[in-house]
Design a protein around this motif. Structure first.
Motif, PDB file in Angstrom:
ATOM      1  N   ASP A 287      17.872  -1.470  -5.578  1.00  0.00           N
ATOM      2  CA  ASP A 287      17.710  -0.285  -6.357  1.00  0.00           C
ATOM      3  C   ASP A 287      16.470   0.439  -5.724  1.00  0.00           C
ATOM      4  O   ASP A 287      15.745   0.943  -6.533  1.00  0.00           O
ATOM      5  N   ILE A 288      16.246   0.348  -4.509  1.00  0.00           N
ATOM      6  CA  ILE A 288      15.179   1.013  -3.722  1.00  0.00           C
ATOM      7  C   ILE A 288      15.717   2.269  -2.906  1.00  0.00           C
ATOM      8  O   ILE A 288      16.371   2.194  -2.270  1.00  0.00           O
ATOM      9  N   ASN A 289      15.098   3.329  -3.642  1.00  0.00           N
ATOM     10  CA  ASN A 289      15.516   4.663  -2.839  1.00  0.00           C
ATOM     11  C   ASN A 289      14.402   4.955  -1.706  1.00  0.00           C
ATOM     12  O   ASN A 289      13.367   4.940  -1.548  1.00  0.00           O
TER      13      ASN A 289
ATOM     14  N   SER B 106      10.509  -5.564  -6.332  1.00  0.00           N
ATOM     15  CA  SER B 106      11.771  -5.353  -5.642  1.00  0.00           C
ATOM     16  C   SER B 106      11.790  -5.357  -4.101  1.00  0.00           C
ATOM     17  O   SER B 106      12.502  -5.754  -3.523  1.00  0.00           O
ATOM     18  N   ILE B 107      10.478  -4.706  -3.756  1.00  0.00           N
ATOM     19  CA  ILE B 107      10.228  -4.683  -2.414  1.00  0.00           C
ATOM     20  C   ILE B 107      10.111  -6.035  -1.779  1.00  0.00           C
ATOM     21  O   ILE B 107      10.621  -6.491  -0.792  1.00  0.00           O
TER      22      ILE B 107
ATOM     23  N   ARG C 123       4.941   4.241  -4.543  1.00  0.00           N
ATOM     24  CA  ARG C 123       5.720   4.415  -3.066  1.00  0.00           C
ATOM     25  C   ARG C 123       5.272   3.387  -2.181  1.00  0.00           C
ATOM     26  O   ARG C 123       4.298   2.701  -2.266  1.00  0.00           O
TER      27      ARG C 123
ATOM     28  N   VAL D  91       4.585  -0.337  -9.774  1.00  0.00           N
ATOM     29  CA  VAL D  91       5.203   0.653  -9.336  1.00  0.00           C
ATOM     30  C   VAL D  91       4.690   1.617  -8.488  1.00  0.00           C
ATOM     31  O   VAL D  91       3.649   2.279  -8.850  1.00  0.00           O
TER      32      VAL D  91
ATOM     33  N   MET E   5       9.444   4.661   0.853  1.00  0.00           N
ATOM     34  CA  MET E   5      10.114   4.200  -0.160  1.00  0.00           C
ATOM     35  C   MET E   5       9.646   5.259  -1.086  1.00  0.00           C
ATOM     36  O   MET E   5       8.489   5.392  -1.522  1.00  0.00           O
ATOM     37  N   HIS E   6      10.752   5.747  -1.945  1.00  0.00           N
ATOM     38  CA  HIS E   6      10.255   6.398  -3.279  1.00  0.00           C
ATOM     39  C   HIS E   6       9.608   5.268  -4.124  1.00  0.00           C
ATOM     40  O   HIS E   6       9.733   3.923  -3.971  1.00  0.00           O
ATOM     41  N   GLU E   7       9.429   5.566  -5.439  1.00  0.00           N
ATOM     42  CA  GLU E   7       8.642   4.763  -6.275  1.00  0.00           C
ATOM     43  C   GLU E   7       9.564   3.430  -6.647  1.00  0.00           C
ATOM     44  O   GLU E   7      10.689   3.543  -6.945  1.00  0.00           O
ATOM     45  N   ALA E   8       8.939   2.162  -6.660  1.00  0.00           N
ATOM     46  CA  ALA E   8       9.623   0.974  -6.747  1.00  0.00           C
ATOM     47  C   ALA E   8       8.730  -0.078  -7.085  1.00  0.00           C
ATOM     48  O   ALA E   8       7.502  -0.132  -6.751  1.00  0.00           O
TER      49      ALA E   8
END
Lengths: 438, 438
Positions: free
Chosen positions: A384-386, A413-414, A359, A357, A406-409
Motif C-alpha cells: 500500500d505504498i504509493n 511498510s517501507i 514521505r 508516517v 513515496m507519498h506518505e506511508a
C-alpha cells in the motif's frame, strides 16, 4: 503559595560558583567580566564570581582569571555556604548530576548547559529543585546562544505546540553543508572537520545523532509538557549519507539535513525522533548552513516561528548561561526562585518510529533489464505504498540507480517492502532510505 | 529590594480585564478560552476574564463571548477593584495612554500590544509602573507573535547588543515581495493589497514607515538601554521604490526590503533608522517574504541570532499577549511584579541620519553623450565618494539609465553630490537613491 515571601533577598551581592572552565565556562566568565557593569545595572545587584572548580588549575585558559579563585575540589563550590548560584558547565551525567543534586540539597540555584544530564536525568533534578523552590535553568543546553527554552516557557507558553523541528547539531550540519557544496563524501569531510577542530576526535555523539537526541528530548518535553524518556527517542545519524544522495536530493529540489523532530499527530500522539531527512529547498530551515542551528516551532496560535543562530561555542553558549544567571538573580532579588519550574505534567509514551508516517526517499541499484520497474513497484503496491515519482539514472554498464519518492506511508511498510525488494533477482542493492519532511 | 514580599498573592484566581476586542483582542480571548486548562496548569492559578470594554457591544466578533462581559465603559475595567491585569489592546496613544496611566494608578498590572504608545510614551508609563512595582509588558508591540522583547530582556541580556536589524512591517514586506516576484509597480500592488485586506485603506503608517519607526524605537531602547526619542528616528517609506529599482537590485544580487536598523558605531554612537535598503540575496533576512517578519540581533557574545515569524494578525499577536499575561500571572503568584522593569538607563542622543555612513545605490537618467560619465564621477570624486561599480543601460533613444553602487560614504556627502549632479546639463533626473546594507 509563593515561596517568594519566605526567601526575600537580604545580601548585598550575589555569589556565583562555577564547575568547569572549558569552552562554555570560559565564555561565561569572559562575558561576566566584560559586561559586568551593565549586567549589574540590569539585575539591580552586584555579582561576584567566588570560586571555579577545574580539573587542572595550571592549565592555560582562554580567559584571564585570578588564580586564587580556582580549585580542583568541586565541593569547595557546591558546599560553600556563601555561594548562591552554582553553574554546572562540566557536561556529561557523571559526576555532574551528583554535583547538581548535592548543590540543590544545599539550597543552591542551578544554571547548567548540560544537555545529556538534562535529557537523561532532568525529571529527577527538576523535581528536586521544585520541591525546594529553587531555580534550575538550562537555556544553554540546546541551540547554544539561541534563546529557545525561555521563549517556549514564557512568550510562547500560551500556545499548544504542534511541532518542533530543528537543526540542532552544528557538527553534522557543517559536514552536510560541506558535502552539499563540494559533493564530497562523508568520511573525507569528517576527517577534515576533525583536523580543523570543527568536529571532536571522537565524533560519535554528533554523527550518530545522540547530541541531537538529547536536545530534541529536552525541547519535546517542554513543547508537550510531557516527560520524554530519551531512550525512546529514535535516533539515526548521518554516517549513511553518501554523495549520490545529496546529488539526487538536489536534483529533486531538496537538501539533506539532520533533523530533530517533535510532532503531535492529528490523533494527538507524540513523535520524537532524530534522523537525516530531505527538506525542500524553500523550507525556512533549508538555508541553515555550517555550524548554525535553527529551530522552528509551530504553535496553534502563533503559527510558525523560527529561531536561528550559532548552536555552540564559547561566546554563544556563554551568552545563554549568563542570561540564565541574570534570570536567577532577578528571582533571588525578588524572592521568586522556582517561579517557572518543571512543566512536565504528563508521562505519556511517544510513538514507535515504525508507526511514524512520512514521505520517503529510496535509492537503489538494479539490473538494467525489462520488467525491473514493474517488479519493484508491484512490491510497493503490495504494501500500500504509493509512488510519487521515480527517476532512473544509468550509472555504469548494466546497472542503474533508481530514486523513488513515496507519498506518505508508515516506516514499517517501507521497511517491510524493502526486505522483499532486496531479495528480488534484479535488485543489486537498496543503497539508502531517508524520510522526506515538509 | 523586592516589592515581592509586600504583595504576596492571596486570591484564588487572577482576574483579567481587556480593553479592545478587535484583531488582537479577539486572538487573545480565543487563545485564553481554547488553551485555558493548560495555561492554568502552567501558571498554577485559575485565570478569569472578568470584563471587556468595546466600542460596540452588538458587533459580530471573531470569537464567541459571553455578552454580559462586554461594556462600552472602559472605566468598568480600569477601575474594577477585582481586576488584577488590564490588557490594553486598543492601539494608538489617545485614549490608550490615559487608560493605562489610570490603571497603573489603580495598581493594575498592564499588558499591551500598543507600539505607538510604547514608542512615544513608553518612558513615562514604564516609570510609573516601576515606581509602583507593577508589570508593564509589551511583547506584542513588535513582531506579532515572534518572541523578541522577552528574549532581549532575558536570555540575551548579558550581551552588549551591537546591532538590531529587522523586517518589522508585514504590509510593506508583502508589497515589496509582490513587486519583486511580479515586477509590478508600487501603486498597483498597494491597491491590490488593500482590495484583499492585506493593507489598510489608509496605509500611510505602513508605507511611510511610521509603524516600523515605532517598532525599531522600542527595540533600540531595549538593545541600547537608552531612551529613544521616536521623533529622532529618521524614517523613509517605500513609496519611492519603483519596478526598475527592484529589477536592477536583482541583477546586482540584492533584494529591496524596508528595514528597521539600530546600530552602535565603532566610536559608540547610536544609529536608529527606518528606510528601504538593498540587502544581499544571501543575507539571512533576505528570504523573509510576504507578511513574515524577521529580526536579527548581533550581540558581543552570542554573535548573530535571528527571530522569524508572522509579524501581525489575531493568532500571532494574541500569542504574544497571552505569553505576557502568563508572565505577569507568575509574578503575581510569587509577589515579584516589577521584576524586570524599565532598562532605559541612559538618554543619549542618536546620530543624525546625515552622518550615517553606508554603501549606496543611485539610479539616474542621463543623456547618451560623450563625457557624461566623467562629469558625474568627477562630482562624486569632489565629495570623496568612491564608486564601487557602475552599470549603463540603454533605455530609449538618447537617454540612458545609470546605476551606481558606492563604497561607504556619509549620507550627507551623497545628498550634496546629488544636488550638484542634478544640475548638470547631461543629467535628466536622479531617479532614486537607496542605502545598501550588509
Amino acid at each position: 503559595m509563593g515561596a517568594g515571601a519566605e526567601q526575600a533577598w537580604n545580601k548585598n551581592k550575589i555569589e556565583i560558583g562555577i564547575l568547569g572552565l572549558g569552552v562554555v565556562g570560559s565564555g561565561t566568565v569572559a562575558l561576566l567580566q566584560r559586561n559586568r557593569a551593565e549586567i549589574e545595572r540590569k539585575i539591580g545587584l552586584p555579582l561576584h564570581i567566588k570560586r571555579i572548580a577545574v580539573r587542572d588549575v595550571d592549565k592555560n585558559r582562554a580567559v584571564e582569571i585570578d588564580h586564587s579563585l580556582l580549585t580542583t575540589n568541586a565541593f569547595e563550590v557546591i558546599d560553600d555556604p556563601e555561594i548562591d548560584i552554582v553553574c554546572e558547565l562540566i557536561g556529561g551525567v557523571d559526576p555532574a548530576k551528583s554535583y547538581v543534586l548535592r548543590a540543590l540539597r544545599n539550597g543552591k540555584q542551578i544554571v547548567t548547559a548540560n544537555k545529556e544530564m538534562m535529557a537523561k536525568e532532568g525529571s529527577e533534578l527538576m523535581e528536586q529543585a521544585a520541591s525546594k523552590h529553587l531555580d534550575l535553568q538550562f537555556e544553554g543546553s540546546v541551540g547554544g546562544g539561541i534563546p529557545i527554552i525561555q521563549p517556549m516557557k514564557n512568550a510562547l507558553a500560551g500556545n499548544r505546540i504542534l511541532e518542533v523541528i530543528g537543526i540542532i547539531n552544528g557538527t553534522t550540519n557543517y559536514i552536510l553543508s560541506k558535502m552539499t557544496r563540494e559533493r564530497a563524501e562523508f568520511l573525507d569531510v569528517l576527517k577534515e572537520a576533525q583536523d580543523h577542530g570543527y568536529a571532536e576526535v571522537d565524533a560519535t555523539s554528533d554523527v550518530e545523532g545522540f547530541d541531537a537526541q538529547y536536545k530534541i528530548a529536552i525541547l519535546a518535553s517542554i513543547a508537550f509538557t510531557n516527560r520524554i524518556n530519551v531512550a525512546d527517542v529514535s535516533v539515526e545519524g548521518i554516517t549513511r549519507i553518501a554523495a549520490p544522495d545529496i546529488q539526487y536530493a538536489d536534483e529533486l529540489g531538496y537538501v539533506i539535513k539532520l533533523l530533530g523532530i517533535a510532532k503531535r499527530t492529528a490523533d494527538d500522539r507524540m513523535q520524537v525522533r532524530v534522523h537525516p531527512a530531505l527538506l525542500p529547498k524553500n523550507h525556512p530551515l533549508a538555508a541553515t548552513n555550517d555550524v548554525y542551528n535553527a529551530i522552528m516551532i509551530k504553535g496553534d496560535s502563533v503559527g510558525d516561528v523560527m529561531f536561528y543562530g550559532r548552536g555552540a561555542g564559547s561566546g554563544p553558549t556563554g551568552s545563554a548561561v549568563v542570561g540564565d544567571i541574570m534570570d536567577v538573580c532577578r528571582n533571588l532579588r525578588f524572592g521568586s526562585t522556582g517561579r517557572i519550574s518543571c512543566t512536565c505534567f504528563d508521562s505519556k509514551p511517544i510513538m514507535a518510529i515504525e508507526d511514524v508516517v512520512s514521505r520517503h526517499y529510496i535509492r537503489m541499484v538494479v539490473q538494467d533489464k525489462p520488467r525491473v520497474l514493474s517488479a519493484i513497484s508491484g512490491v510497493f503496491g503490495d504494501f500500500d505504498i504509493n509512488i510519487e515519482s521515480m527517476v532512473q539514472k544509468t550509472v555504469q554498464g548494466k546497472q542503474t540507480d533508481i530514486i523513488w519518492l513515496m507519498h506518505e506511508a508508515p516506516s514499517k511498510s517501507i521497511s517491510e517492502a524493502l526486505k522483499v525488494i532486496k531479495n528480488l533477482d534484479v535488485v543489486v542493492e537498496v543503497s539508502n532510505w531517508l524520510r522526506v519532511e515538509e
